[in-house]
Design an enzyme around this catalytic site. Structure first.
Site, PDB file in Angstrom:
ATOM      1  N   HIS A  78      26.763  25.816  -9.723  1.00  0.00           N
ATOM      2  CA  HIS A  78      27.680  24.955  -8.963  1.00  0.00           C
ATOM      3  C   HIS A  78      27.580  23.493  -9.390  1.00  0.00           C
ATOM      4  O   HIS A  78      27.949  22.608  -8.628  1.00  0.00           O
ATOM      5  CB  HIS A  78      27.413  25.096  -7.461  1.00  0.00           C
ATOM      6  CG  HIS A  78      27.711  26.475  -6.945  1.00  0.00           C
ATOM      7  ND1 HIS A  78      28.976  26.990  -6.886  1.00  0.00           N
ATOM      8  CD2 HIS A  78      26.884  27.456  -6.517  1.00  0.00           C
ATOM      9  CE1 HIS A  78      28.938  28.229  -6.427  1.00  0.00           C
ATOM     10  NE2 HIS A  78      27.667  28.539  -6.194  1.00  0.00           N
TER      11      HIS A  78
ATOM     12  N   CYS B 124      -3.070   1.874   2.293  1.00  0.00           N
ATOM     13  CA  CYS B 124      -4.144   1.083   1.707  1.00  0.00           C
ATOM     14  C   CYS B 124      -5.466   1.669   2.195  1.00  0.00           C
ATOM     15  O   CYS B 124      -5.503   2.357   3.201  1.00  0.00           O
ATOM     16  CB  CYS B 124      -4.060  -0.368   2.155  1.00  0.00           C
ATOM     17  SG  CYS B 124      -2.493  -1.139   1.726  1.00  0.00           S
TER      18      CYS B 124
ATOM     19  N   LYS C 220       6.053  18.156  -8.108  1.00  0.00           N
ATOM     20  CA  LYS C 220       4.741  17.970  -8.733  1.00  0.00           C
ATOM     21  C   LYS C 220       4.920  17.494 -10.166  1.00  0.00           C
ATOM     22  O   LYS C 220       4.242  16.590 -10.632  1.00  0.00           O
ATOM     23  CB  LYS C 220       4.004  19.318  -8.709  1.00  0.00           C
ATOM     24  CG  LYS C 220       2.544  19.270  -8.493  1.00  0.00           C
ATOM     25  CD  LYS C 220       2.088  19.128  -7.075  1.00  0.00           C
ATOM     26  CE  LYS C 220       2.836  18.156  -6.226  1.00  0.00           C
ATOM     27  NZ  LYS C 220       2.472  18.126  -4.842  1.00  0.00           N
TER      28      LYS C 220
ATOM     29  N   ASN D 161      -4.369  -2.691   6.826  1.00  0.00           N
ATOM     30  CA  ASN D 161      -3.476  -1.614   6.401  1.00  0.00           C
ATOM     31  C   ASN D 161      -2.361  -1.526   7.440  1.00  0.00           C
ATOM     32  O   ASN D 161      -2.651  -1.560   8.633  1.00  0.00           O
ATOM     33  CB  ASN D 161      -4.280  -0.302   6.352  1.00  0.00           C
ATOM     34  CG  ASN D 161      -3.439   0.875   5.924  1.00  0.00           C
ATOM     35  OD1 ASN D 161      -2.352   0.698   5.364  1.00  0.00           O
ATOM     36  ND2 ASN D 161      -3.944   2.069   6.169  1.00  0.00           N
ATOM     37  N   GLY D 162      -1.107  -1.437   6.989  1.00  0.00           N
ATOM     38  CA  GLY D 162       0.000  -1.354   7.937  1.00  0.00           C
ATOM     39  C   GLY D 162       0.994  -2.478   7.667  1.00  0.00           C
ATOM     40  O   GLY D 162       1.000  -3.057   6.581  1.00  0.00           O
TER      41      GLY D 162
ATOM     42  N   TRP E 133      -1.921  -0.607  -1.666  1.00  0.00           N
ATOM     43  CA  TRP E 133      -0.629  -0.078  -2.120  1.00  0.00           C
ATOM     44  C   TRP E 133       0.399  -1.043  -1.566  1.00  0.00           C
ATOM     45  O   TRP E 133       0.606  -1.126  -0.362  1.00  0.00           O
ATOM     46  CB  TRP E 133      -0.434   1.331  -1.566  1.00  0.00           C
ATOM     47  CG  TRP E 133       0.785   2.027  -2.082  1.00  0.00           C
ATOM     48  CD1 TRP E 133       0.945   2.584  -3.335  1.00  0.00           C
ATOM     49  CD2 TRP E 133       2.011   2.265  -1.388  1.00  0.00           C
ATOM     50  NE1 TRP E 133       2.185   3.156  -3.437  1.00  0.00           N
ATOM     51  CE2 TRP E 133       2.872   2.973  -2.270  1.00  0.00           C
ATOM     52  CE3 TRP E 133       2.481   1.963  -0.114  1.00  0.00           C
ATOM     53  CZ2 TRP E 133       4.147   3.374  -1.916  1.00  0.00           C
ATOM     54  CZ3 TRP E 133       3.763   2.363   0.235  1.00  0.00           C
ATOM     55  CH2 TRP E 133       4.587   3.057  -0.655  1.00  0.00           C
TER      56      TRP E 133
ATOM     57  N   GLU F  38       6.200  13.869 -10.401  1.00  0.00           N
ATOM     58  CA  GLU F  38       5.221  12.951  -9.816  1.00  0.00           C
ATOM     59  C   GLU F  38       4.106  12.593 -10.792  1.00  0.00           C
ATOM     60  O   GLU F  38       3.704  11.443 -10.894  1.00  0.00           O
ATOM     61  CB  GLU F  38       4.639  13.679  -8.602  1.00  0.00           C
ATOM     62  CG  GLU F  38       3.790  12.908  -7.691  1.00  0.00           C
ATOM     63  CD  GLU F  38       3.327  13.781  -6.507  1.00  0.00           C
ATOM     64  OE1 GLU F  38       3.503  15.023  -6.532  1.00  0.00           O
ATOM     65  OE2 GLU F  38       2.772  13.201  -5.566  1.00  0.00           O
TER      66      GLU F  38
ATOM     67  N   LYS G 229      -1.611   8.260  -1.557  1.00  0.00           N
ATOM     68  CA  LYS G 229      -1.839   9.552  -0.914  1.00  0.00           C
ATOM     69  C   LYS G 229      -1.254   9.616   0.481  1.00  0.00           C
ATOM     70  O   LYS G 229      -0.721  10.627   0.894  1.00  0.00           O
ATOM     71  CB  LYS G 229      -3.356   9.803  -0.872  1.00  0.00           C
ATOM     72  CG  LYS G 229      -3.751  11.134  -0.276  1.00  0.00           C
ATOM     73  CD  LYS G 229      -3.577  12.232  -1.289  1.00  0.00           C
ATOM     74  CE  LYS G 229      -3.861  13.601  -0.738  1.00  0.00           C
ATOM     75  NZ  LYS G 229      -3.141  14.631  -1.506  1.00  0.00           N
TER      76      LYS G 229
ATOM     77  N   GLU H 272       8.965  22.373  -4.954  1.00  0.00           N
ATOM     78  CA  GLU H 272       7.605  21.841  -5.052  1.00  0.00           C
ATOM     79  C   GLU H 272       7.176  21.742  -6.523  1.00  0.00           C
ATOM     80  O   GLU H 272       6.538  20.771  -6.923  1.00  0.00           O
ATOM     81  CB  GLU H 272       6.653  22.731  -4.227  1.00  0.00           C
ATOM     82  CG  GLU H 272       5.191  22.388  -4.309  1.00  0.00           C
ATOM     83  CD  GLU H 272       4.848  20.963  -3.891  1.00  0.00           C
ATOM     84  OE1 GLU H 272       5.702  20.249  -3.350  1.00  0.00           O
ATOM     85  OE2 GLU H 272       3.705  20.551  -4.170  1.00  0.00           O
TER      86      GLU H 272
ATOM     87  N   ARG I 239      -5.679   6.161  -1.722  1.00  0.00           N
ATOM     88  CA  ARG I 239      -4.777   5.578  -0.724  1.00  0.00           C
ATOM     89  C   ARG I 239      -3.964   4.416  -1.282  1.00  0.00           C
ATOM     90  O   ARG I 239      -3.088   3.891  -0.604  1.00  0.00           O
ATOM     91  CB  ARG I 239      -5.591   5.086   0.481  1.00  0.00           C
ATOM     92  CG  ARG I 239      -6.246   6.195   1.261  1.00  0.00           C
ATOM     93  CD  ARG I 239      -6.968   5.638   2.458  1.00  0.00           C
ATOM     94  NE  ARG I 239      -6.055   5.147   3.454  1.00  0.00           N
ATOM     95  CZ  ARG I 239      -5.590   5.851   4.474  1.00  0.00           C
ATOM     96  NH1 ARG I 239      -5.968   7.083   4.640  1.00  0.00           N
ATOM     97  NH2 ARG I 239      -4.756   5.323   5.333  1.00  0.00           N
TER      98      ARG I 239
END
Ligand code: F6R
Length: 606
Positions: A504, A2, A485, A100-101, A74, A488, A601, A481, A27
């Site tokens: 496989h 947050c 990306k 936040n937390g 968030w 996301e 983020k 990656e 955030r």
């Protein structure tokens, strides 16, 4: 996770708070709110949705008031509703709090407070904080003591900012979640925030708080103490991030701006670390001989940073050093044994990811030597690791990490060279060719950015239901990656594989509707070529990421060109092409690129 902003100044706070929230939206952006203190008490406005939606509904009640707090969320406890948005207040609105937390003992605190007659209106853990403060005020304590007493009862992690009716003061405290104080003794006053970009356009003079710190911010200054009220001294530092750098400039999205910033950010990353003649590496606190007592290296990280860790581990293995990359969140379940000869490298651009900090703490407790590789000076990871190395990528605002991945991989490659030389006693024979290539990396990235065909290719395949990314050796983390990306920011299904793994199992999913992006780094390319052909003969369109004239182009359906480079660096340039593909695919699909759904983020919960 947050975003928190607080401000005490001589003019009205509301515009500054809203600007701070916009700067912090990376955030979290499920809901947002502000509280302002004026002559007639505390006024709160909050709602679900983005800061822009909050802004549209701000009413004149908040127009005056020089002290205020704001939050962008968030969600962790409770869905993103208006009620769950911060700030939270006690029943009389005499206390407003942003947090936040996670408060781990909130259920217990809530039932005690409920039994004493407090009424709760949200599902959040945060709401217990203003009620606790109110409880101590009702018991006759003064404002500052009531704040300290409430904070002392919290278990878990928090960055908290609070405002109490009738005074122009902010209170804040941290434990396990970042909090920084901004100081402008001229016009703009004092700030508290979860992250520097919140107030960077107002001041670049900051004090990073440590766990256990309590701050009281008054119009005439800032006082930092511990929970018991004993003075603590924290340095004032100047942040060398340019506010322009933290803005979007002429780009439509932060992500695109940050992709295009890579020639500059990589130059900053490399600067001073490769000697003038490009024949030696200078790594600040790690001169030659720094790692002679190391026999094994573990990289711990999450998401994109984990892919950089895989890159670092593979490069070290190739140089003859035992190395492994581990997902930080899995490290707690099955950490390999470590001892004083194990070097644990925590890779985290924010320096605040809870999973990575958890792994770092475990490694510290187990007696390993720890180093953090991060973008953020003063972050928790820097403070908790034995040593640190900065990637110097500049602020990254887009939720999808781009330029920080490139800078992390470069720093890990340099660190890897130093470690390998010390551990094997053989200063890399390749250094003479590798370092000049590395010093030209920003130019190669510039070339790719100018010449890329990624937009056309992304649009051509944008109707596909699924996308595969394959690579071998150092091309493998690039494939991982590329897929991360892509999923996301486009919300489309994408997977990254080691190219040899396709046959496989995943080959069963390949159809003419599944484009396969094949990364060729110059390491055993003939193998990747065979694996791409196995998909191609099943009808999959093959997009070859390779230099001009490469044999893959004889059968590929499309080409993303990269310069012919040292294999250790080719993957990084290929990654820039894949970043562009994801960006343009997401843009064609109309996705909110800088703020993908459900993400934030900096993930400060485990
Ligand atoms: C993906 C992304 C995340 C982060 C991960 C770790 O684009 O940004 O996967 O890489 O949450 O974050 P840091 O590097 O801050 O530890």
């Amino acid at each position: 996770m947050c975003g928190i902003i607080g401000r005490v100044g001589s003019d009205d706070a509301i515009d500054t708070l809203l600007t701070g929230l916009e700067n912090l939206e990376y955030r979290g952006y499920d809901s947002a709110g502000v509280a302002v203190q004026n002559g007639s008490g505390i006024k709160v406005q909050k709602r679900s949705g983005k800061v822009s939606e909050l802004k549209e509904t701000i009413d004149s009640r908040l127009a005056d008031g020089q002290v205020g707090i704001g939050h962008t969320r968030w969600s962790t406890h409770g869905p993103p509703t208006d009620e769950n948005a911060h700030p939270h207040t006690d029943s009389t609105t005499d206390v407003a709090v942003v947090h936040n937390g996670i408060i781990e003992n909130y259920a217990e605190l809530r039932s005690c407070l409920t039994a004493r007659g407090h009424e709760f209106t949200s599902d959040t853990d945060t709401e217990v904080i203003p009620h606790l403060i109110q409880h101590y005020l009702d018991s006759g304590w003064d404002n500052e003591t009531a704040f300290r007493m409430a904070i002392s009862e919290l278990e878990g992690s928090y960055a908290v900012a609070a405002m109490l009716s009738g005074e122009h003061v902010l209170y804040a405290a941290r434990k396990g979640s970042p909090l920084v104080v901004g100081v402008d003794e001229g016009t703009d006053g004092y700030f508290i925030a979860s992250d520097v970009p919140a107030f960077l356009e107002f001041t670049d003079t900051v004090t990073y708080l440590e766990d256990g710190d309590v701050v009281v911010v008054r119009p005439n200054g800032v006082e930092i103490t511990d929970l018991e009220g004993r003075d603590v001294s924290r340095d004032l530092e100047t942040v060398d991030w340019d506010p322009e750098q933290a803005g979007k400039g002429s780009f439509d999205h932060y992500m695109l701006k940050e992709i295009f910033e890579q020639p500059t950010s990589l130059t900053q990353t490399i600067e001073g670390r490769i000697g003038r003649s490009a024949s030696e590496i200078t790594l600040e606190d790690f001169p030659p001989g720094s790692f002679t007592d190391v026999d094994r290296v573990l990289f711990v990280a999450c998401g994109t940073s984990y892919h950089a860790g895989v890159y670092g581990a593979l490069a070290l293995n190739q140089a003859g050093v035992h190395a492994q990359a581990l997902l930080a969140n899995e490290y707690s379940v099955a950490a390999p044994p470590v001892d004083g000869r194990t070097l644990v490298v925590a890779v985290t651009q924010s320096g605040e990811t809870a999973d990575t900090l958890g792994a770092l703490r475990r490694a510290n407790e187990a007696g390993a030597r720890t180093v953090t590789v991060t973008n953020v000076v003063g972050s928790t990871a820097v403070r908790e690791a034995d040593e640190s190395l900065l990637i110097r990528a500049g602020p990254e605002i887009g939720v999808a990490a781009t330029k920080t991945f490139s800078s992390q991989a470069v720093v890990l490659t340099l660190l890897g060279q130093r470690i390998a030389a010390d551990v094997t006693g053989d200063p890399s024979a390749d250094l003479d060719s590798f370092l000049p290539s590395l010093s030209n990396l920003p130019d190669h990235v510039e070339y790719v950015l100018e010449e890329s065909d990624a937009e056309r290719i992304a649009r051509r395949y944008r109707e596909s239901p699924s996308y595969f990314f394959i690579g071998r050796g150092l091309g493998y983390p690039v494939a991982l990656e590329g897929a991360l990306k892509f999923k996301e920011i486009t919300y489309e299904h994408a997977e990254g594989f080691a190219s040899g793994e396709l046959k496989h199992g995943p080959l069963a999913l390949v159809t003419p509707e599944t484009p396969v992006f094949a990364v060729f780094t110059g390491e055993e390319d003939e193998q990747t070529l065979k694996n791409a052909a196995e998909a191609g003969t099943r009808g999959a369109p093959i997009v070859a990421v390779c230099p001009d004239g490469h044999p893959a182009l004889e059968t590929a359906d499309a080409h993303l060109e990269i310069p012919d480079l040292d294999p250790t660096l080719a993957g990084l340039v290929a990654n820039v092409q894949l970043q562009l593909v994801s960006y343009y695919a997401a843009d064609a699909l109309g996705r909110p690129i800088d703020k993908p759904r459900n993400l934030a983020k900096s993930v400060t919960v485990e």
